[in-house]
Design a protein around this motif. Structure first.
Motif, PDB file in Angstrom:
ATOM      1  N   UNK A  18       0.848  -1.193   0.000  1.00 28.52           N
ATOM      2  CA  UNK A  18       0.000   0.000   0.000  1.00 28.52           C
ATOM      3  C   UNK A  18       0.882   1.241   0.000  1.00 28.52           C
ATOM      4  N   UNK A  19       0.577   2.179  -0.886  1.00 32.48           N
ATOM      5  CA  UNK A  19       1.380   3.393  -1.037  1.00 32.48           C
ATOM      6  C   UNK A  19       0.471   4.612  -1.007  1.00 32.48           C
ATOM      7  N   UNK A  20       0.851   5.607  -0.221  1.00 33.13           N
ATOM      8  CA  UNK A  20       0.188   6.916  -0.212  1.00 33.13           C
ATOM      9  C   UNK A  20       1.266   7.976  -0.363  1.00 33.13           C
ATOM     10  N   UNK A  21       1.146   8.792  -1.384  1.00 34.39           N
ATOM     11  CA  UNK A  21       2.169   9.800  -1.658  1.00 34.39           C
ATOM     12  C   UNK A  21       1.515  11.082  -2.137  1.00 34.39           C
ATOM     13  N   UNK A  22       2.033  12.210  -1.677  1.00 35.29           N
ATOM     14  CA  UNK A  22       1.581  13.500  -2.208  1.00 35.29           C
ATOM     15  C   UNK A  22       2.777  14.420  -2.338  1.00 35.29           C
TER      16      UNK A  22
END
Length: 222
Positions: A83-87
């Motif tokens: 799972x990846x969350x990037x901003x």
């Protein structure tokens, strides 16, 4: 085509850009703003043709039930979920203009970039009962990484095409100074693949252990 027993992988991205310009005589002021997000849940079974997948590994690694109270399936499996969350955000301010009857063109600016990301990965390795050296339980390797990066830059460039040469010959000078700050922390949630003895703090990890790193860069280019 879906791997047997696994949820489909999904990746979602979105981004926004805003460019504003103001003309003030022979000078143009420009603002360039950008924002982008990335969210993904990836599921991969490297032994799909050989196995049955335990239900507790069909969950994203962010789910509290991932890897809990699993029963080894009757065949081999090698499951990885990610799972990846990037901003990221960027802002650039520019000053553009000309001088000496447009024989000189110049630009100067400031640039800022910021990125944050979180990645969690879980891996499950299981063998059928009776396999030599079978440990009697699923081997789980899962970890979480939080990372961020910031970059600052100051730059300028000027080009001169002398009118005396009908502007057929030009000279350009430019300079850019960039500063980067990057850091990341990795937390081991379950580390069955790491040997328990001997325990080497440098290279092996136990559940709850963390590894952190920070690196700063500075560069001047012309």
């Amino acid at each position: 085509m879906l791997a047997r027993g696994l949820s489909p992988s999904t990746v979602r991205t979105k981004g926004h850009n805003l460019t504003l310009a103001w003309d003030v005589g022979a000078v143009t002021l420009k603002s360039i703003t950008g924002y982008r997000e990335l969210n993904g849940d990836l599921f991969q079974n490297y032994l799909d043709g050989l196995n049955y997948v335990s239900d507790c590994y069909l969950l994203p690694p962010t789910d509290p039930g991932f890897g809990q109270n699993c029963v080894s399936p009757p065949a081999s499996e090698f499951i990885q979920t990610n799972s990846v969350d990037q901003d990221q955000f960027s802002q650039e301010l520019q000053v553009l203009g000309s001088a000496l009857e447009d024989s000189i063109q110049y630009v100067a600016g400031l640039y800022y970039f910021r990125e944050k990301s979180t990645e969690m990965q879980g891996g499950n390795h299981a063998w059928p009962p009776g396999t030599p050296n079978y440990p009697g339980y699923d081997v789980v390797d899962s970890w979480n990484v939080d990372a961020k990066a910031e970059s600052y830059a100051l730059y300028g460039q000027a080009s001169w095409r002398p009118n005396a040469l009908s502007q057929k010959l030009g000279f350009t000078l430019g300079l850019r100074q960039t500063e980067d700050d990057r850091e990341a922390t990795k937390e081991f949630i379950q580390a069955d693949l790491a040997p328990l003895e001997p325990y080497d703090k440098c290279c092996n990890a136990q559940p709850g252990d963390t590894r952190s790193g920070k690196k700063d860069f500075s560069n001047t280019s012309d």
